[in-house]
Design a protein around this motif. Structure first.
Motif, PDB file in Angstrom:
ATOM      1  N   ILE A 186       0.833  -1.202   0.000  1.00 33.10           N
ATOM      2  CA  ILE A 186       0.000   0.000   0.000  1.00 33.10           C
ATOM      3  C   ILE A 186       0.868   1.252   0.000  1.00 33.10           C
ATOM      4  CG2 ILE A 186      -1.604   1.354   1.422  1.00 33.10           C
ATOM      5  CD1 ILE A 186      -2.722  -1.427   2.376  1.00 33.10           C
ATOM      6  N   THR A 187       1.879   1.290   0.869  1.00 32.03           N
ATOM      7  CA  THR A 187       2.737   2.481   0.929  1.00 32.03           C
ATOM      8  C   THR A 187       3.511   2.662  -0.371  1.00 32.03           C
ATOM      9  OG1 THR A 187       4.614   1.306   1.947  1.00 32.03           O
ATOM     10  CG2 THR A 187       2.965   2.235   3.430  1.00 32.03           C
ATOM     11  N   GLY A 188       3.967   1.546  -0.964  1.00 26.49           N
ATOM     12  CA  GLY A 188       4.693   1.646  -2.224  1.00 26.49           C
ATOM     13  C   GLY A 188       3.811   2.137  -3.354  1.00 26.49           C
ATOM     14  N   ALA A 189       2.564   1.659  -3.393  1.00 27.53           N
ATOM     15  CA  ALA A 189       1.645   2.080  -4.445  1.00 27.53           C
ATOM     16  C   ALA A 189       1.315   3.568  -4.325  1.00 27.53           C
ATOM     17  CB  ALA A 189       0.368   1.249  -4.383  1.00 27.53           C
ATOM     18  N   ILE A 190       1.104   4.048  -3.107  1.00 26.67           N
ATOM     19  CA  ILE A 190       0.836   5.477  -2.903  1.00 26.67           C
ATOM     20  C   ILE A 190       2.059   6.300  -3.299  1.00 26.67           C
ATOM     21  CG2 ILE A 190       0.378   7.251  -1.168  1.00 26.67           C
ATOM     22  CD1 ILE A 190      -1.319   5.162   0.328  1.00 26.67           C
ATOM     23  N   ALA A 191       3.237   5.814  -2.930  1.00 25.39           N
ATOM     24  CA  ALA A 191       4.470   6.536  -3.269  1.00 25.39           C
ATOM     25  C   ALA A 191       4.620   6.678  -4.778  1.00 25.39           C
ATOM     26  CB  ALA A 191       5.677   5.812  -2.684  1.00 25.39           C
ATOM     27  N   GLU A 192       4.360   5.605  -5.498  1.00 28.23           N
ATOM     28  CA  GLU A 192       4.560   5.629  -6.946  1.00 28.23           C
ATOM     29  C   GLU A 192       3.711   6.705  -7.612  1.00 28.23           C
ATOM     30  OE1 GLU A 192       6.164   2.557 -10.050  1.00 28.23           O
ATOM     31  OE2 GLU A 192       4.820   1.744  -8.541  1.00 28.23           O
TER      32      GLU A 192
END
Length: 277
Positions: free
Chosen positions: A32-38
């Motif tokens: 989730i955090t990686g997807a938001i970051a991207e």
């Protein structure tokens, strides 16, 4: 009598669960955090990320350091193990000198940042460094990965969530997230829609001190008085949990945007940490 028996069951179950290594946020939390970051990378940062990991997404990269814990090599079983957390005792300040000999999340973040800034570093080393940077920033937003130092970040604090024995750390890693019964992409989309431009501006802080200070403050609010937890606990802390996932995503992007910006080595967000509760 029944209460005492229940407590003994929780302690036994918690001890057994605590024998397994902690995975901050669990796989879905990190995704989730990686997807938001991207979604919040600058064009320059996105291009540099793609140069290193190609078609691999930040959601995939974010789980890699935990995936590698299954590797029996001493590097993964011992050296890299403490890089997922820091210790800040109640009322104290973070001190790098308190880290294990192998280092902790803050010292590792600094080392991997230096690798990404080093023109002489190999592509493979930079790829590893990028994955760890994304992962560690997520870890530092999980309040129990900024531990008190007396209960292994909540691993030694047994609780029951809807009568299922677990521990506080595991509950915050994955239990509260999985309760929503959403895939990581659904959850990330749900949270992203709630992030306002004002939030992005307010949260775009690449300084680890800021993230740890927030985690310490939240950590002191999530230890329950009664170990039997259900709807009320989930409702009480849902906003804080979702907030940390959203902030972690924005901070990962903010850090990478800083890291891959021209002149980044001259304006490091790493300073002498003086975090106190």
């Amino acid at each position: 009598m029944r209460a005492a028996m229940f407590t003994r069951i929780l302690i036994t179950a918690g001890a057994l669960l605590a024998a397994f290594p902690a995975l901050a946020w669990g796989a879905n939390g990190h995704r989730i955090t990686g997807a938001i970051a991207e979604q919040n990378l600058s064009g320059l940062a996105k291009a540099n990320v793609q140069l290193l990991i190609g078609s691999e997404t930040l959601a995939e990269a974010a789980t890699w350091p935990d995936d590698m814990k299954s590797d029996p090599a001493p590097f993964w079983q011992k050296t890299a193990s403490p890089w997922h957390y820091v210790t800040v005792a109640h009322g104290d300040a973070y001190k790098a000198s308190m880290a294990p000999p192998e280092g902790d999340a803050i010292t590792a973040l600094g080392a991997f940042t230096a690798t990404l800034q080093d023109p002489a570093a190999s592509i493979e080393d930079k790829r590893t460094a990028l994955r760890f940077v994304v992962h560690i920033i997520g870890d530092l937003h999980q309040p129990l990965h900024v531990g008190r130092g007396n209960d292994r970040g909540g691993n030694d604090t047994p609780v029951a969530f809807f009568n299922r024995p677990t521990n506080l750390h595991s509950l915050w890693d994955s239990g509260l997230i999985e309760q929503k019964q959403l895939s990581f992409s659904e959850y990330a989309s749900f949270l992203s829609r709630a992030i306002t431009p004002e939030d992005v501006i307010a949260w775009s802080d690449p300084r680890p001190d800021t993230w740890m200070t927030e985690s310490v403050k939240l950590r002191e609010q999530i230890y329950p008085q009664d170990p039997k937890l259900s709807w009320s606990y989930a409702y009480q802390h849902r906003s804080a949990l979702d907030g940390r996932l959203k902030q972690a995503g924005i901070r990962i992007a903010s850090y990478l945007n800083w890291l891959f910006s021209p002149g980044a080595p001259d304006k490091s967000p790493h300073s002498s940490s003086t975090i106190a509760e």
